[in-house]
Design an enzyme around this catalytic site. Structure first.
Site, PDB file in Angstrom:
ATOM      1  N   MET A 147       0.841  -1.199   0.000  1.00 48.87           N
ATOM      2  CA  MET A 147       0.000   0.000   0.000  1.00 48.87           C
ATOM      3  C   MET A 147       0.878   1.252   0.000  1.00 48.87           C
ATOM      4  O   MET A 147       0.407   2.352   0.298  1.00 48.87           O
ATOM      5  CB  MET A 147      -0.941  -0.003   1.206  1.00 48.87           C
ATOM      6  CG  MET A 147      -1.898  -1.194   1.164  1.00 48.87           C
ATOM      7  SD  MET A 147      -3.406  -0.953   2.121  1.00 48.87           S
ATOM      8  CE  MET A 147      -2.749  -0.675   3.742  1.00 48.87           C
ATOM      9  N   ASN A 173       4.146   3.926   0.915  1.00 49.76           N
ATOM     10  CA  ASN A 173       4.839   4.468   2.085  1.00 49.76           C
ATOM     11  C   ASN A 173       5.883   3.441   2.560  1.00 49.76           C
ATOM     12  O   ASN A 173       5.887   3.006   3.700  1.00 49.76           O
ATOM     13  CB  ASN A 173       3.842   4.820   3.204  1.00 49.76           C
ATOM     14  CG  ASN A 173       4.496   5.686   4.268  1.00 49.76           C
ATOM     15  OD1 ASN A 173       4.429   5.394   5.451  1.00 49.76           O
ATOM     16  ND2 ASN A 173       5.182   6.728   3.862  1.00 49.76           N
ATOM     17  N   LEU A 174       6.746   3.097   1.636  1.00 52.34           N
ATOM     18  CA  LEU A 174       7.607   1.933   1.821  1.00 52.34           C
ATOM     19  C   LEU A 174       8.728   2.197   2.821  1.00 52.34           C
ATOM     20  O   LEU A 174       9.279   3.288   2.888  1.00 52.34           O
ATOM     21  CB  LEU A 174       8.198   1.529   0.469  1.00 52.34           C
ATOM     22  CG  LEU A 174       7.155   1.264  -0.642  1.00 52.34           C
ATOM     23  CD1 LEU A 174       7.856   0.840  -1.929  1.00 52.34           C
ATOM     24  CD2 LEU A 174       6.132   0.225  -0.220  1.00 52.34           C
ATOM     25  N   HIS A 179       9.426  -3.397   3.530  1.00 51.59           N
ATOM     26  CA  HIS A 179       9.008  -3.628   2.132  1.00 51.59           C
ATOM     27  C   HIS A 179      10.217  -3.910   1.246  1.00 51.59           C
ATOM     28  O   HIS A 179      10.155  -4.748   0.345  1.00 51.59           O
ATOM     29  CB  HIS A 179       8.285  -2.392   1.575  1.00 51.59           C
ATOM     30  CG  HIS A 179       7.018  -2.035   2.292  1.00 51.59           C
ATOM     31  ND1 HIS A 179       6.930  -0.953   3.136  1.00 51.59           N
ATOM     32  CD2 HIS A 179       5.801  -2.606   2.287  1.00 51.59           C
ATOM     33  CE1 HIS A 179       5.702  -0.873   3.607  1.00 51.59           C
ATOM     34  NE2 HIS A 179       4.997  -1.853   3.122  1.00 51.59           N
ATOM     35  N   LYS A 193       4.909  -9.878   9.439  1.00 46.20           N
ATOM     36  CA  LYS A 193       4.366  -8.976  10.461  1.00 46.20           C
ATOM     37  C   LYS A 193       2.839  -9.055  10.475  1.00 46.20           C
ATOM     38  O   LYS A 193       2.216  -9.034  11.525  1.00 46.20           O
ATOM     39  CB  LYS A 193       4.813  -7.539  10.199  1.00 46.20           C
ATOM     40  CG  LYS A 193       4.166  -6.600  11.169  1.00 46.20           C
ATOM     41  CD  LYS A 193       4.698  -5.209  11.035  1.00 46.20           C
ATOM     42  CE  LYS A 193       3.764  -4.260  11.749  1.00 46.20           C
ATOM     43  NZ  LYS A 193       2.583  -3.956  10.925  1.00 46.20           N
ATOM     44  N   ASP A 194       2.245  -9.155   9.277  1.00 45.90           N
ATOM     45  CA  ASP A 194       0.792  -9.334   9.183  1.00 45.90           C
ATOM     46  C   ASP A 194       0.525 -10.835   9.141  1.00 45.90           C
ATOM     47  O   ASP A 194       0.204 -11.398   8.096  1.00 45.90           O
ATOM     48  CB  ASP A 194       0.258  -8.633   7.929  1.00 45.90           C
ATOM     49  CG  ASP A 194       0.504  -7.134   8.001  1.00 45.90           C
ATOM     50  OD1 ASP A 194      -0.073  -6.488   8.874  1.00 45.90           O
ATOM     51  OD2 ASP A 194       1.297  -6.626   7.185  1.00 45.90           O
TER      52      ASP A 194
HETATM   53  O1  PAF Z   1      -0.247  -5.702   3.617  1.00 46.95           O
HETATM   54  C1  PAF Z   1      -0.662  -4.793   2.857  1.00 46.95           C
HETATM   55  O2  PAF Z   1       0.011  -3.800   2.616  1.00 46.95           O
HETATM   56  C2  PAF Z   1      -2.037  -4.941   2.218  1.00 46.95           C
HETATM   57  O3  PAF Z   1      -2.935  -5.540   3.082  1.00 46.95           O
HETATM   58  C3  PAF Z   1      -2.003  -5.666   0.866  1.00 46.95           C
HETATM   59  C4  PAF Z   1      -1.546  -7.115   0.998  1.00 46.95           C
HETATM   60  C5  PAF Z   1      -1.104  -4.919  -0.102  1.00 46.95           C
HETATM   61  C6  PAF Z   1      -3.421  -5.710   0.258  1.00 46.95           C
HETATM   62  O4  PAF Z   1      -3.932  -4.431   0.078  1.00 46.95           O
END
Ligand code: PAF
Length: 286
Positions: free
Chosen positions: A30, A32-33, A37, A151-152
């Site tokens: 999404m 804002n790396l 990332h 992390k997620d």
């Molecule tokens: O983890 C994220 O940044 C978002 O949930 C993703 C996987 C890009 C989906 O929008």
């Protein structure tokens, strides 16, 4: 690195790479790396010949009153970081490009059970929004592999399940969380923290580490371990959303016999919701 904004341009660029026999990796983001990332893109570049990243702040995964509008949009800086990390193609679509017929009638992908509880409990519809946009992106890019951050943790479990259940021929790679020196997991939302809050925030990871250490030492009274750390979070000024010890694969509440565990936490610091987790495989550390 090329940046494209339409599905048509994206498909054409990926088709060219495929035509040259290249293996395609995909890193959805999404924007804002940060270094977390960059680690995903670096891993993708190690595993494939052609790396596609996407930047799309997906409205479908934000609930009412969440931070969709204030989510940071930093495209030029992100492009620079992607280029340095070895990305070949950036897909940065508009909301209209992703949802040309609006979102109300959009086909949804939902992954029951894994999406329930934890972040799913306090963010209703969030994982359906994630699963839907990731499915769309997978169909647009059709990569051989895709890289996501651990992390997620719950998100990664949901994505592994959807790829398995919908028979998508895509290898999913989970990359370890990148942390600041004081242990705080890197997140785009850390930028919302005041200097005072930023100084307090490492308590989240410290709490996870203390629980993990206690379990390694043989403690199995999970409710007591959780209660103790919840108190510590509150004493530090956080408002815990959840703190749970789960089975790392099923995400069901951990039993005393389980060996592959994950400790997951979400807590508010002011209005910023921080999440983190620690994977603890007792057989690997024995
Ligand atoms: O983890 C994220 O940044 C978002 O949930 C993703 C996987 C890009 C989906 O929008």
């Amino acid at each position: 690195m090329n940046t494209v904004k339409t599905v048509r341009e994206l498909r054409a660029a990926v088709a060219r790479a495929r035509g040259e026999g290249k293996r395609i990796a995909f890193v959805p983001t999404m924007g804002n790396l940060h270094s977390g990332h960059v680690a995903l893109v670096t891993k993708a570049a190690q595993r494939a010949d052609f790396v596609v990243a996407s930047i799309f702040v997906n409205p479908l995964q934000f609930g009412a009153g969440e931070d969709l509008d204030k989510y940071p949009r930093t495209l030029p800086a992100d492009q620079e970081k992607l280029l340095q990390a070895g990305c070949h193609l950036l897909f940065a679509p508009s909301v209209e490009e992703m949802y040309p017929d609006g979102m109300a009638g959009q086909t949804r992908v939902s992954v029951p059970q894994l999406s329930e509880g934890l972040c799913g409990a306090s963010r209703p519809g969030h994982f359906e929004g994630v699963a839907t946009v990731v499915s769309k992106l997978f169909n647009m890019v059709q990569p051989d592999l895709a890289v996501f951050g651990q992390k997620d943790f719950q998100q990664l479990a949901v994505i592994r399940a959807l790829v398995h259940d919908l028979n998508m021929p895509i290898q999913i790679i989970g990359e370890p969380t990148v942390r600041a020196d004081d242990g705080l997991a890197l997140s785009s939302r850390n930028g919302f923290l005041s200097p005072e809050q930023r100084a307090v925030a490492p308590v989240v990871y410290r709490g996870l580490s203390q629980i993990a250490e206690a379990i390694r030492q043989g403690q199995r009274d999970y409710p007591a371990l959780v209660a103790g750390q919840l108190q510590q979070l509150e004493a530090a000024g956080l408002r815990p959303d959840y703190l749970e010890i789960r089975h790392a694969r099923t995400l069901l509440p951990a039993t005393q016999e389980d060996r592959d565990l994950v400790i997951l936490v979400a807590a508010f610091l002011g209005t910023t919701r921080l999440i983190d987790n620690l994977h603890l495989d007792l057989d690997a550390t024995a």
